[in-house]
Write a protein that holds these residues in place. Structure first.
Motif, PDB file in Angstrom:
ATOM      1  N   GLU A  41      69.204 -13.106  82.020  1.00 52.15           N
ATOM      2  CA  GLU A  41      69.658 -13.898  83.356  1.00 52.15           C
ATOM      3  C   GLU A  41      68.728 -14.538  83.526  1.00 52.15           C
ATOM      4  O   GLU A  41      68.752 -15.380  84.713  1.00 52.15           O
ATOM      5  CB  GLU A  41      70.180 -12.556  84.112  1.00 52.15           C
ATOM      6  CG  GLU A  41      71.573 -11.381  83.649  1.00 52.15           C
ATOM      7  CD  GLU A  41      72.218 -10.534  83.993  1.00 52.15           C
ATOM      8  OE1 GLU A  41      72.795 -10.467  84.145  1.00 52.15           O
ATOM      9  OE2 GLU A  41      71.249 -10.333  84.951  1.00 52.15           O
ATOM     10  N   GLU A  42      67.251 -14.156  83.969  1.00 53.65           N
ATOM     11  CA  GLU A  42      66.531 -15.306  84.621  1.00 53.65           C
ATOM     12  C   GLU A  42      65.927 -16.200  83.051  1.00 53.65           C
ATOM     13  O   GLU A  42      64.565 -16.723  84.487  1.00 53.65           O
ATOM     14  CB  GLU A  42      64.994 -14.209  84.806  1.00 53.65           C
ATOM     15  CG  GLU A  42      66.016 -12.966  85.466  1.00 53.65           C
ATOM     16  CD  GLU A  42      65.641 -11.889  86.243  1.00 53.65           C
ATOM     17  OE1 GLU A  42      63.899 -11.335  85.506  1.00 53.65           O
ATOM     18  OE2 GLU A  42      65.010 -10.835  86.836  1.00 53.65           O
ATOM     19  N   SER A  43      66.175 -16.415  82.490  1.00 55.19           N
ATOM     20  CA  SER A  43      65.322 -17.261  81.545  1.00 55.19           C
ATOM     21  C   SER A  43      65.958 -18.577  82.074  1.00 55.19           C
ATOM     22  O   SER A  43      67.412 -18.873  82.232  1.00 55.19           O
ATOM     23  CB  SER A  43      65.539 -16.698  79.956  1.00 55.19           C
ATOM     24  OG  SER A  43      65.108 -17.502  78.894  1.00 55.19           O
ATOM     25  N   PRO A  44      64.591 -19.827  81.853  1.00 55.72           N
ATOM     26  CA  PRO A  44      65.457 -20.928  81.823  1.00 55.72           C
ATOM     27  C   PRO A  44      66.503 -21.768  81.362  1.00 55.72           C
ATOM     28  O   PRO A  44      66.868 -22.948  80.815  1.00 55.72           O
ATOM     29  CB  PRO A  44      64.598 -21.751  82.983  1.00 55.72           C
ATOM     30  CG  PRO A  44      63.071 -20.736  81.854  1.00 55.72           C
ATOM     31  CD  PRO A  44      63.703 -19.393  82.267  1.00 55.72           C
ATOM     32  N   PHE A  45      66.089 -21.108  80.006  1.00 56.17           N
ATOM     33  CA  PHE A  45      66.643 -21.547  78.454  1.00 56.17           C
ATOM     34  C   PHE A  45      68.235 -21.058  78.260  1.00 56.17           C
ATOM     35  O   PHE A  45      69.004 -21.612  77.912  1.00 56.17           O
ATOM     36  CB  PHE A  45      66.150 -20.690  77.514  1.00 56.17           C
ATOM     37  CG  PHE A  45      64.314 -21.403  77.952  1.00 56.17           C
ATOM     38  CD1 PHE A  45      63.586 -22.926  77.292  1.00 56.17           C
ATOM     39  CD2 PHE A  45      63.505 -20.739  77.775  1.00 56.17           C
ATOM     40  CE1 PHE A  45      62.983 -23.545  77.525  1.00 56.17           C
ATOM     41  CE2 PHE A  45      62.341 -21.000  78.152  1.00 56.17           C
ATOM     42  CZ  PHE A  45      62.067 -22.081  77.812  1.00 56.17           C
ATOM     43  N   LYS A  49      77.468 -20.675  81.402  1.00 54.41           N
ATOM     44  CA  LYS A  49      78.007 -20.077  80.470  1.00 54.41           C
ATOM     45  C   LYS A  49      78.136 -19.197  79.679  1.00 54.41           C
ATOM     46  O   LYS A  49      78.876 -19.192  79.230  1.00 54.41           O
ATOM     47  CB  LYS A  49      77.883 -21.387  80.137  1.00 54.41           C
ATOM     48  CG  LYS A  49      79.467 -22.151  78.995  1.00 54.41           C
ATOM     49  CD  LYS A  49      79.930 -22.982  78.347  1.00 54.41           C
ATOM     50  CE  LYS A  49      80.811 -23.174  77.484  1.00 54.41           C
ATOM     51  NZ  LYS A  49      81.285 -23.877  76.967  1.00 54.41           N
ATOM     52  N   ALA A  50      76.424 -19.395  78.989  1.00 53.86           N
ATOM     53  CA  ALA A  50      75.996 -18.142  77.820  1.00 53.86           C
ATOM     54  C   ALA A  50      75.785 -16.527  78.491  1.00 53.86           C
ATOM     55  O   ALA A  50      76.495 -15.648  77.995  1.00 53.86           O
ATOM     56  CB  ALA A  50      74.990 -18.658  76.909  1.00 53.86           C
ATOM     57  N   ILE A  51      75.931 -17.025  79.612  1.00 55.84           N
ATOM     58  CA  ILE A  51      75.387 -15.202  80.301  1.00 55.84           C
ATOM     59  C   ILE A  51      77.277 -15.123  79.870  1.00 55.84           C
ATOM     60  O   ILE A  51      77.346 -13.593  80.118  1.00 55.84           O
ATOM     61  CB  ILE A  51      75.135 -15.669  81.779  1.00 55.84           C
ATOM     62  CG1 ILE A  51      73.640 -16.356  81.456  1.00 55.84           C
ATOM     63  CG2 ILE A  51      75.083 -14.380  82.814  1.00 55.84           C
ATOM     64  CD1 ILE A  51      72.987 -14.707  80.566  1.00 55.84           C
ATOM     65  N   ARG A  52      78.018 -15.692  80.852  1.00 61.61           N
ATOM     66  CA  ARG A  52      79.291 -15.651  81.134  1.00 61.61           C
ATOM     67  C   ARG A  52      79.630 -14.837  79.456  1.00 61.61           C
ATOM     68  O   ARG A  52      80.888 -13.923  79.813  1.00 61.61           O
ATOM     69  CB  ARG A  52      80.261 -16.808  81.675  1.00 61.61           C
ATOM     70  CG  ARG A  52      79.724 -16.274  83.153  1.00 61.61           C
ATOM     71  CD  ARG A  52      80.425 -18.066  84.049  1.00 61.61           C
ATOM     72  NE  ARG A  52      80.121 -17.862  84.669  1.00 61.61           N
ATOM     73  CZ  ARG A  52      80.254 -18.323  85.958  1.00 61.61           C
ATOM     74  NH1 ARG A  52      80.866 -19.658  85.389  1.00 61.61           N
ATOM     75  NH2 ARG A  52      80.192 -18.613  87.375  1.00 61.61           N
ATOM     76  N   GLN A  53      79.530 -15.642  78.673  1.00 63.07           N
ATOM     77  CA  GLN A  53      80.024 -14.968  77.054  1.00 63.07           C
ATOM     78  C   GLN A  53      79.575 -13.580  76.635  1.00 63.07           C
ATOM     79  O   GLN A  53      80.129 -12.846  75.948  1.00 63.07           O
ATOM     80  CB  GLN A  53      79.818 -16.417  75.992  1.00 63.07           C
ATOM     81  CG  GLN A  53      80.765 -16.643  74.536  1.00 63.07           C
ATOM     82  CD  GLN A  53      82.286 -16.919  74.901  1.00 63.07           C
ATOM     83  OE1 GLN A  53      82.842 -16.744  76.040  1.00 63.07           O
ATOM     84  NE2 GLN A  53      82.531 -15.339  74.362  1.00 63.07           N
ATOM     85  N   TYR A  54      78.876 -13.874  76.406  1.00 67.37           N
ATOM     86  CA  TYR A  54      77.990 -12.980  76.642  1.00 67.37           C
ATOM     87  C   TYR A  54      78.385 -11.467  77.270  1.00 67.37           C
ATOM     88  O   TYR A  54      78.527 -10.063  76.425  1.00 67.37           O
ATOM     89  CB  TYR A  54      76.059 -12.500  76.463  1.00 67.37           C
ATOM     90  CG  TYR A  54      75.422 -13.155  75.606  1.00 67.37           C
ATOM     91  CD1 TYR A  54      75.826 -13.083  74.284  1.00 67.37           C
ATOM     92  CD2 TYR A  54      74.560 -14.206  76.981  1.00 67.37           C
ATOM     93  CE1 TYR A  54      75.033 -13.607  73.504  1.00 67.37           C
ATOM     94  CE2 TYR A  54      74.075 -14.382  75.573  1.00 67.37           C
ATOM     95  CZ  TYR A  54      73.746 -14.617  74.060  1.00 67.37           C
ATOM     96  OH  TYR A  54      72.958 -15.223  73.267  1.00 67.37           O
ATOM     97  N   ALA A  55      78.712 -11.082  78.419  1.00 64.92           N
ATOM     98  CA  ALA A  55      79.209 -10.487  79.072  1.00 64.92           C
ATOM     99  C   ALA A  55      80.848 -10.376  78.569  1.00 64.92           C
ATOM    100  O   ALA A  55      80.878  -9.340  78.641  1.00 64.92           O
ATOM    101  CB  ALA A  55      79.431 -11.122  80.550  1.00 64.92           C
TER     102      ALA A  55
END
Length: 257
Positions: A41-45, A49-55
């Protein structure tokens, strides 16, 4: 010495390296590990959108999979029941919509006879191709067979059910006694898909996440309930069965049901 791992176990040396064996923060000369947590969650890379998809894929921000694989945290929910009773009860009133092509799937769990559990047959209207994405499931009938019925008798009943509907595929757990029912239904002309729930998944991404096809199927059901793509048969027995499925994460972070 550098230890790199996912925090999939709440015991062992790697767990201790982040707890009892860490350096004393008040004493820079103390002996122990410096615990580092890499939080995606804290990574600049990593995009939002990816975080939401993982959740979404892992069952929510508080799920053990998300905590381990995204936040890099040890989870206190490594074991328990996969699907809550409240979620199943809410699915009683779910209204599902089949927007594309659909068909009927006839599933059977073959019991062992008089001294064991009975066989259960269910007919479902299903659409969508991705079990973890767009699969929509609507029960048509769920029936418990008499305990006196043999596996061959169940195979004949499956064939009779299939004759009442068009575009039907019968899915039967064909390990052990279920093989007899599958063979009987096939000989009568039923379109049978044999399942072996204990074998690995086909896709590499699914192999990394699920121990076997059984685990994939149960997580797909959970996700379908959460996203209101699955309606549940309203019986108390069905709700009790679904809400009492135990699960755990193995040492590779895969779901085992």
């Amino acid at each position: 010495l550098i230890l790199l791992s996912q925090p999939t176990r709440n015991s062992g040396h790697f767990y201790d390296s982040h707890h009892t064996l860490t350096k004393d923060p008040s004493d820079p000369n103390s002996v122990g590990y410096r615990a580092i947590v890499l939080n995606s969650e804290e990574s600049p890379f990593v995009t939002l959108k990816a975080i939401r998809q993982y959740a979404k894929s892992y069952g929510g921000y508080d799920s053990p999979e998300y905590q381990i694989k995204v936040r890099g945290q040890f989870s206190d929910q490594l074991e328990g029941f996969l699907i809550s009773r409240r979620l199943v009860e809410m699915a009683r009133g779910t209204t599902v919509q089949h927007t594309g092509q659909w068909g009927y799937v006839l599933v059977a769990d073959i019991g062992g006879g008089v001294e064991r559990d009975s066989s259960v047959v269910g007919l479902f209207k299903i659409s969508g191709f991705d079990p973890l994405g767009d699969r929509v499931v609507e029960p048509v009938l769920v029936r418990e067979m008499p305990k006196t019925m043999s596996a061959r008798d169940v195979g004949r009943e499956l064939y009779q059910f299939a004759q009442e509907y068009s575009n039907v595929v019968a899915v039967i757990d064909s390990v052990g006694i279920g093989l007899t029912a599958a063979q009987e239904a096939e000989e009568l002309g039923c379109n049978v898909q044999r399942m072996m729930w204990g074998i690995p998944c086909h896709a590499e991404a699914q192999k990394r996440r699920f121990l076997n096809q059984r685990a994939l199927a149960w997580v797909a059901l959970r996700d379908g309930l959460l996203e209101e793509r699955v309606r549940v048969d309203g019986s108390d027995q069905a709700i009790n069965q679904i809400s009492r499925i135990p699960y755990k994460l193995d040492e590779r972070g895969r779901i085992d049901v």
